[in-house]
Write a protein that holds these residues in place. Structure first.
Motif, PDB file in Angstrom:
ATOM      1  N   LEU A 100      38.358  67.818  27.675  1.00  0.00           N
ATOM      2  CA  LEU A 100      36.964  68.141  27.968  1.00  0.00           C
ATOM      3  C   LEU A 100      36.749  68.447  29.442  1.00  0.00           C
ATOM      4  CD1 LEU A 100      35.213  65.428  25.740  1.00  0.00           C
ATOM      5  CD2 LEU A 100      35.447  67.876  25.267  1.00  0.00           C
ATOM      6  N   GLU A 101      37.447  67.722  30.306  1.00  0.00           N
ATOM      7  CA  GLU A 101      37.271  67.965  31.744  1.00  0.00           C
ATOM      8  C   GLU A 101      37.911  69.281  32.159  1.00  0.00           C
ATOM      9  OE1 GLU A 101      38.339  65.782  35.979  1.00  0.00           O
ATOM     10  OE2 GLU A 101      38.057  64.577  34.172  1.00  0.00           O
ATOM     11  N   ILE A 102      38.993  69.673  31.511  1.00  0.00           N
ATOM     12  CA  ILE A 102      39.593  70.983  31.827  1.00  0.00           C
ATOM     13  C   ILE A 102      38.614  72.105  31.527  1.00  0.00           C
ATOM     14  CG2 ILE A 102      41.354  72.610  31.044  1.00  0.00           C
ATOM     15  CD1 ILE A 102      43.270  70.248  30.811  1.00  0.00           C
ATOM     16  N   GLY A 162      36.621  74.939  23.490  1.00  0.00           N
ATOM     17  CA  GLY A 162      36.553  73.746  22.661  1.00  0.00           C
ATOM     18  C   GLY A 162      37.877  73.010  22.608  1.00  0.00           C
ATOM     19  N   VAL A 163      37.828  71.818  21.989  1.00  0.00           N
ATOM     20  CA  VAL A 163      39.006  70.949  21.867  1.00  0.00           C
ATOM     21  C   VAL A 163      39.124  70.550  20.404  1.00  0.00           C
ATOM     22  CG1 VAL A 163      40.122  68.813  22.608  1.00  0.00           C
ATOM     23  CG2 VAL A 163      38.672  70.084  24.206  1.00  0.00           C
ATOM     24  N   ALA A 164      40.250  70.874  19.770  1.00  0.00           N
ATOM     25  CA  ALA A 164      40.508  70.541  18.367  1.00  0.00           C
ATOM     26  C   ALA A 164      41.391  69.298  18.300  1.00  0.00           C
ATOM     27  CB  ALA A 164      41.177  71.706  17.652  1.00  0.00           C
ATOM     28  N   LEU A 165      41.072  68.395  17.360  1.00  0.00           N
ATOM     29  CA  LEU A 165      41.771  67.121  17.229  1.00  0.00           C
ATOM     30  C   LEU A 165      42.357  66.997  15.832  1.00  0.00           C
ATOM     31  CD1 LEU A 165      39.023  64.776  18.755  1.00  0.00           C
ATOM     32  CD2 LEU A 165      40.746  66.137  19.970  1.00  0.00           C
ATOM     33  N   CYS A 166      43.496  66.327  15.750  1.00  0.00           N
ATOM     34  CA  CYS A 166      44.077  66.003  14.453  1.00  0.00           C
ATOM     35  C   CYS A 166      43.455  64.713  13.930  1.00  0.00           C
ATOM     36  CB  CYS A 166      45.593  65.873  14.555  1.00  0.00           C
ATOM     37  SG  CYS A 166      46.150  64.426  15.476  1.00  0.00           S
ATOM     38  N   ALA A 167      43.867  64.306  12.723  1.00  0.00           N
ATOM     39  CA  ALA A 167      43.270  63.120  12.114  1.00  0.00           C
ATOM     40  C   ALA A 167      43.625  61.858  12.885  1.00  0.00           C
ATOM     41  CB  ALA A 167      43.736  62.999  10.651  1.00  0.00           C
ATOM     42  N   LEU A 187      47.806  74.959   8.485  1.00  0.00           N
ATOM     43  CA  LEU A 187      48.654  75.271   9.621  1.00  0.00           C
ATOM     44  C   LEU A 187      49.951  75.892   9.138  1.00  0.00           C
ATOM     45  CD1 LEU A 187      48.194  72.067  11.820  1.00  0.00           C
ATOM     46  CD2 LEU A 187      46.892  74.195  11.864  1.00  0.00           C
ATOM     47  N   ALA A 188      50.531  76.712   9.962  1.00  0.00           N
ATOM     48  CA  ALA A 188      51.782  77.367   9.611  1.00  0.00           C
ATOM     49  C   ALA A 188      52.886  76.325   9.461  1.00  0.00           C
ATOM     50  CB  ALA A 188      52.166  78.388  10.686  1.00  0.00           C
ATOM     51  N   GLY A 189      53.558  76.368   8.324  1.00  0.00           N
ATOM     52  CA  GLY A 189      54.649  75.440   8.076  1.00  0.00           C
ATOM     53  C   GLY A 189      54.257  74.152   7.415  1.00  0.00           C
ATOM     54  N   THR A 190      52.973  73.946   7.135  1.00  0.00           N
ATOM     55  CA  THR A 190      52.522  72.718   6.479  1.00  0.00           C
ATOM     56  C   THR A 190      52.309  72.981   4.994  1.00  0.00           C
ATOM     57  OG1 THR A 190      50.218  73.194   7.023  1.00  0.00           O
ATOM     58  CG2 THR A 190      51.454  71.834   8.565  1.00  0.00           C
ATOM     59  N   ALA A 191      52.567  71.952   4.184  1.00  0.00           N
ATOM     60  CA  ALA A 191      52.452  72.120   2.738  1.00  0.00           C
ATOM     61  C   ALA A 191      51.023  72.020   2.251  1.00  0.00           C
ATOM     62  CB  ALA A 191      53.321  71.074   2.030  1.00  0.00           C
ATOM     63  N   SER A 192      50.176  71.296   2.968  1.00  0.00           N
ATOM     64  CA  SER A 192      48.800  71.091   2.536  1.00  0.00           C
ATOM     65  C   SER A 192      47.875  71.293   3.731  1.00  0.00           C
ATOM     66  CB  SER A 192      48.617  69.685   1.955  1.00  0.00           C
ATOM     67  OG  SER A 192      48.969  68.704   2.904  1.00  0.00           O
ATOM     68  N   PRO A 193      46.595  71.558   3.479  1.00  0.00           N
ATOM     69  CA  PRO A 193      45.650  71.728   4.589  1.00  0.00           C
ATOM     70  C   PRO A 193      45.537  70.469   5.435  1.00  0.00           C
ATOM     71  CG  PRO A 193      44.731  72.587   2.555  1.00  0.00           C
ATOM     72  CD  PRO A 193      45.989  71.855   2.179  1.00  0.00           C
ATOM     73  N   VAL A 194      45.201  70.664   6.695  1.00  0.00           N
ATOM     74  CA  VAL A 194      45.132  69.583   7.665  1.00  0.00           C
ATOM     75  C   VAL A 194      43.674  69.414   8.080  1.00  0.00           C
ATOM     76  CG1 VAL A 194      45.890  68.810   9.941  1.00  0.00           C
ATOM     77  CG2 VAL A 194      47.456  70.069   8.470  1.00  0.00           C
ATOM     78  N   ASP A 195      43.239  68.137   8.152  1.00  0.00           N
ATOM     79  CA  ASP A 195      41.877  67.845   8.604  1.00  0.00           C
ATOM     80  C   ASP A 195      41.785  68.066  10.109  1.00  0.00           C
ATOM     81  OD1 ASP A 195      41.165  67.143   6.030  1.00  0.00           O
ATOM     82  OD2 ASP A 195      41.691  65.035   6.312  1.00  0.00           O
ATOM     83  N   VAL A 196      40.672  68.666  10.539  1.00  0.00           N
ATOM     84  CA  VAL A 196      40.485  69.014  11.946  1.00  0.00           C
ATOM     85  C   VAL A 196      39.089  68.561  12.360  1.00  0.00           C
ATOM     86  CG1 VAL A 196      40.437  70.874  13.654  1.00  0.00           C
ATOM     87  CG2 VAL A 196      42.038  70.978  11.739  1.00  0.00           C
ATOM     88  N   TRP A 197      39.000  68.057  13.597  1.00  0.00           N
ATOM     89  CA  TRP A 197      37.726  67.693  14.218  1.00  0.00           C
ATOM     90  C   TRP A 197      37.620  68.407  15.557  1.00  0.00           C
ATOM     91  CZ3 TRP A 197      40.195  64.564  10.927  1.00  0.00           C
ATOM     92  CH2 TRP A 197      39.433  63.834  10.002  1.00  0.00           C
ATOM     93  N   HIS A 198      36.398  68.725  15.963  1.00  0.00           N
ATOM     94  CA  HIS A 198      36.141  69.321  17.277  1.00  0.00           C
ATOM     95  C   HIS A 198      35.440  68.301  18.152  1.00  0.00           C
ATOM     96  CE1 HIS A 198      36.282  73.726  15.647  1.00  0.00           C
ATOM     97  NE2 HIS A 198      37.482  73.169  15.755  1.00  0.00           N
ATOM     98  N   ALA A 199      36.029  68.002  19.317  1.00  0.00           N
ATOM     99  CA  ALA A 199      35.419  67.089  20.280  1.00  0.00           C
ATOM    100  C   ALA A 199      34.398  67.856  21.100  1.00  0.00           C
ATOM    101  CB  ALA A 199      36.487  66.485  21.179  1.00  0.00           C
ATOM    102  N   THR A 200      33.211  67.283  21.221  1.00  0.00           N
ATOM    103  CA  THR A 200      32.118  67.972  21.929  1.00  0.00           C
ATOM    104  C   THR A 200      31.717  67.269  23.215  1.00  0.00           C
ATOM    105  OG1 THR A 200      30.498  66.783  20.570  1.00  0.00           O
ATOM    106  CG2 THR A 200      31.224  68.967  19.801  1.00  0.00           C
ATOM    107  N   ALA A 201      31.604  65.955  23.220  1.00  0.00           N
ATOM    108  CA  ALA A 201      31.141  65.243  24.417  1.00  0.00           C
ATOM    109  C   ALA A 201      31.514  63.778  24.285  1.00  0.00           C
ATOM    110  CB  ALA A 201      29.628  65.413  24.595  1.00  0.00           C
ATOM    111  N   LEU A 202      31.266  63.031  25.360  1.00  0.00           N
ATOM    112  CA  LEU A 202      31.485  61.589  25.356  1.00  0.00           C
ATOM    113  C   LEU A 202      30.240  60.889  24.839  1.00  0.00           C
ATOM    114  CD1 LEU A 202      33.240  61.080  28.811  1.00  0.00           C
ATOM    115  CD2 LEU A 202      34.305  61.378  26.571  1.00  0.00           C
ATOM    116  N   VAL A 203      30.435  59.775  24.226  1.00  0.00           N
ATOM    117  CA  VAL A 203      29.318  58.965  23.733  1.00  0.00           C
ATOM    118  C   VAL A 203      29.539  57.532  24.177  1.00  0.00           C
ATOM    119  CG1 VAL A 203      28.865  60.434  21.742  1.00  0.00           C
ATOM    120  CG2 VAL A 203      30.476  58.542  21.532  1.00  0.00           C
TER     121      VAL A 203
END
Length: 808
Positions: A100-102, A162-167, A187-203
């Motif tokens: 986020l700081e970058i 933005g910043v994407a996060l894994c589970a 994702l390329a090379g994965t057998a099943s879909p991957v859950d993704v979250w987007h970090a927006t701010a600090l709380v």
């Protein structure tokens, strides 16, 4: 700017550390410029070079400030590792904060003559094999694992800026970072879909709810409550310290303490509580939280509402003419999500003003200032608390300072101070807590028995294990270490130096207790080097001594994590070295030489018994001694018989005889045998003083229903030329006594030979007392001859009776 200090651990490669690589939980951050191909195509190479230098300087500076290691630069992409060499338990949080700081730093920095840069960032957390020596800036190839590829793929699905996060990163930063879930991606090379979250701010995390049972801390609660009550009553301020490891329940104890000390002597106590978050933006952020708690403010309140609430709360403490200035000063302190702007020079004055307001409040009513997780705080916070305690002591005010921290916090406490240690819960309280958590989660209560050894008396670990069961673990038998527990244990291990970590992992690789010489051999150390290291680990509570003299890991979960960090090749090498180690065994006992036997001493040993006892032992068997026995025969009779002597086989060509059972002798006394008198006491059935039957005499039966079966021992037989020479009497051995069983049906195979021969032998051995035996044998033989009409063939054993009674 982050102010939390990370404990620097000695590089693990020091001290001939045999593990140059470790399996570690790391967080990987991957940064890439949006549209870099089109950007470098239309720019001059010199401009591209200038742009890249400014970009790399900005990104690298932020990563180093958040204790990240720049592993490599790939074109215009940057890959960084968090927790590669040392971990503090917040590696994922630091990586997200850095991402986020970058974004903010690139937005603020205007590149001279260049376009505005937008980047995508992906953050992934997982296990990787890390080269400890290469885990530094520019150490290419320092880590290997699928987590690196996942981070690189995730940044492709992050929006520009933005910043994407894994589970796993989402779970590690939940409650600290505001996140928005997006649809799963393939994702390329994965057998099943991957859950993704987007970090927006600090709380700012919400207050922790403590709704479970309060177990096992009644004594600590009473001790802390007594210290606060004494400080209030005596008007002698003191520092109460709640000391416990991560997950020991420090925050819960502080919560219960604030509830139990609501009043002292019917006077209300004012509590001001703050919590130190990891890596706050300003060192005085906990002081700002104290002000918010006093005024009833939240971090998201607008400035106008903040000023109104502060004016209402300070009206009773500040004169009206000074109230506007005080409100304005404290409003700057509480502005922003994490305190205030770090560049504001008036924050130190705001902290001093708040300290004076607390002292004014303590002059009116008792005040308790509590700070949770003070070991995360900057020195400015502890300095504020020390100055507050010193001023209250000088004015003799009813005030107390309560802090909660880990045992590793090295800040010296001011006097008077009262530390309260939180030790692990006992098995009973841990079991009750587990059953409560399992029941509330809808899981079988029987799982508490399996989880109890893994919890190690830690309430936080118990909650983490139950949560992992709720999130999808099948059972507790092969339950992996939960992620929060793994992060906490990794932080404990990384606070050790190289030798301590090596010794701990060597002990963790052995299932049984590991002595110090074995640790020296596993680590290829000089003899004696491991002993002081192991003792230091015992003092830290990581190892425990065993009665055998070895060492074992004190907590099961610490052993699990320490062993999991060893690569497979190192585990195999440790097993090989342990197998080749010489195992101490019992000292060989030298063979004892047989002492020379003195014939005179042996004869005296067997003939010098007291006369009354010798006569009493020999009296009951004199009636069965028809003639004196030769010395050689007596020695052969006293030899140890074989377990089951084989019956005599009939000669070849002799007519076959029908097997039959032998009438046993009961415990009745035969006719002609004198009854024991006062001068001749009755003896045991297993008397060893009477001469045993000789080799030429069949087995003689004692009249007690027990029979002996001694046989001559060929080892004791003397040569033919020496048989006439008198020999010393051999020491009598206890003959084997076999009770005679009642015969079964006639179809049962008899254990003895011909009953006639045995009965004739009994009659010969019995002498004058054999009349009844001869009559019984003849009567029994006649019954066997006519088909068993006398009783033997009917499966019954006639009892021994007197001849006259039997004839009648």
């Amino acid at each position: 700017m982050p102010t939390t200090t990370i404990a620097d651990a000695t590089p693990a490669t020091s001290g001939r550390w045999p593990v140059p690589e470790e399996r570690r939980m790391v967080t990987v951050l991957f940064v890439d410029i949006v549209g870099s191909t089109a950007l470098v195509t239309r720019l001059d190479p010199e401009d591209v070079r200038t742009l890249q230098r400014a970009y790399f300087d900005t990104v690298g500076g932020v990563l180093r400030r958040w204790h990240g290691v720049v592993e490599k630069y790939i074109g215009d992409a940057v890959m960084a590792l968090f927790g590669a060499r040392d971990s503090d338990g917040f590696d994922a949080y630091r990586a997200v904060r850095a991402g986020l700081e970058i974004q903010r730093a690139l937005d603020r920095r205007a590149l001279a003559g260049g376009p505005r840069l937008r980047v995508r960032i992906g953050v992934a957390t997982g296990e990787a094999v890390v080269d400890l020596a290469g885990a530094r800036d520019g150490g290419h190839g320092a880590a290997s694992g699928a987590v690196i590829t996942t981070a690189a793929r995730l940044q492709e699905y992050a929006p520009p800026g933005g910043v994407a996060l894994c589970a796993a990163t989402h779970r590690a930063t939940a409650g600290l970072v505001e996140q928005r879930r997006v649809p799963p991606v393939a994702l390329a090379g994965t057998a099943s879909p991957v859950d993704v979250w987007h970090a927006t701010a600090l709380v700012r995390p919400a207050p922790v709810r403590h709704d479970g049972p309060f177990l096992g801390r009644r004594r600590e609660l009473a001790a802390a409550r007594d210290q606060i009550v004494r400080a209030v009553r005596d008007r002698r301020p003191r520092w109460v310290s709640l000391v416990g490891s991560a997950g020991s329940g420090r925050s819960r104890l502080l919560h219960e303490l604030s509830r139990s000390v609501a009043t002292v002597d019917a006077v209300a106590v004012r509590w001001c509580v703050a919590r130190c978050l990891p890596y706050p933006d300003h060192p005085l952020a906990p002081v700002a939280e104290l002000v918010r708690g006093f005024a009833g403010l939240r971090a998201t309140d607008p400035p106008a509402w903040v000023r109104r609430r502060l004016g209402t709360a300070l009206a009773a403490l500040v004169p009206p003419e000074r109230l506007p200035a005080a409100v304005s000063t404290l409003a700057r302190l509480v502005a922003g999500p994490d305190g205030a702007d770090p560049a504001d020079a008036g924050l130190a004055g705001a902290a001093a003003l708040w300290r004076e307001l607390l002292l004014t409040l303590a002059a009116r009513q008792p005040v308790v200032v509590a700070v949770d997780d003070v070991d995360r705080a900057a020195p400015e916070v502890t300095g504020f608390l020390r100055a507050l305690l010193a001023a209250a002591t000088g004015r003799r005010l009813p005030l107390a300072v309560v802090t909660a921290h880990r045992p590793q916090w090295a800040e010296p406490l001011p006097e008077p101070s009262a530390p309260v240690d939180l030790r692990p819960l006992g098995p009973v309280d841990s079991g009750r807590l587990l059953r409560h958590l399992l029941r509330r989660a809808g899981r079988p209560v029987a799982l508490a028995d399996r989880l109890l050894p893994l919890v190690d008396g830690s309430p936080g670990h118990a909650a983490a294990y139950v949560r992992s069961l709720v999130e999808g673990a099948d059972n507790a038998a092969d339950l992996p270490v939960p992620e929060p527990v793994r992060r906490a244990v990794d932080a404990r291990l990384d606070r050790l130096d190289g030798d301590q970590r090596a010794a701990l992992m060597a002990v963790a690789s052995r299932a049984a207790a590991c002595p110090a010489p074995t640790v020296d051999r596993l680590l290829d150390w000089a003899p004696g080097r491991a002993r002081p290291v192991l003792r230091s680990l015992v003092a830290l509570g990581l190892l425990a001594t065993r009665p055998s003299g070895g060492y074992a890991v004190a907590e099961a979960v610490v052993r699990q994590v320490a062993y999991a960090r060893l690569p497979r090749a190192v585990r195999a090498e440790f097993a090989r070295r342990a197998a080749e180690a010489p195992r101490p065994g019992p000292a060989p006992v030298p063979a004892a030489r047989p002492a020379p036997v003195d014939a005179a001493q042996t004869a005296a040993l067997h003939t010098t018994r007291p006369a009354p006892l010798q006569a009493a032992l020999a009296a009951p068997v004199r009636a069965l001694q028809p003639a004196p026995v030769h010395t050689t025969q007596a020695a052969a009779a006293h030899a140890v018989p074989p377990p089951h002597p084989a019956p005599a086989r009939p000669p070849v060509g002799a007519p076959a005889r029908r097997p039959s059972t032998l009438t046993p002798l009961t415990g009745r006394r035969p006719a002609g045998r004198p009854a024991p008198t006062a001068s001749t006491p009755a003896t045991s059935r297993r008397s060893t003083s009477s001469p045993a039957p000789t080799a030429a005499t069949p087995t003689a039966h004692l009249p007690t229903g027990l029979r002996t079966a001694p046989t001559p021992n060929p080892a004791t037989a003397r040569p033919a030329g020496e048989r006439d020479r008198p020999s010393p009497p051999a020491r009598p051995s206890r003959p084997r006594v076999v009770p005679l069983r009642s015969p079964g049906p006639s179809t049962q195979r008899p254990r003895v030979g011909d009953p006639g021969n045995r009965c004739r032998g009994l009659a010969k051995a019995a002498g004058d007392a054999g009349g009844e035996v001869r009559w019984r044998a003849a009567r029994f033989r006649d019954g066997a001859a006519d088909g068993g009409t006398a009783g033997a063939g009917r499966g019954r054993t006639p009892s021994v009776r007197a001849p006259a009674r039997a004839a009648a």
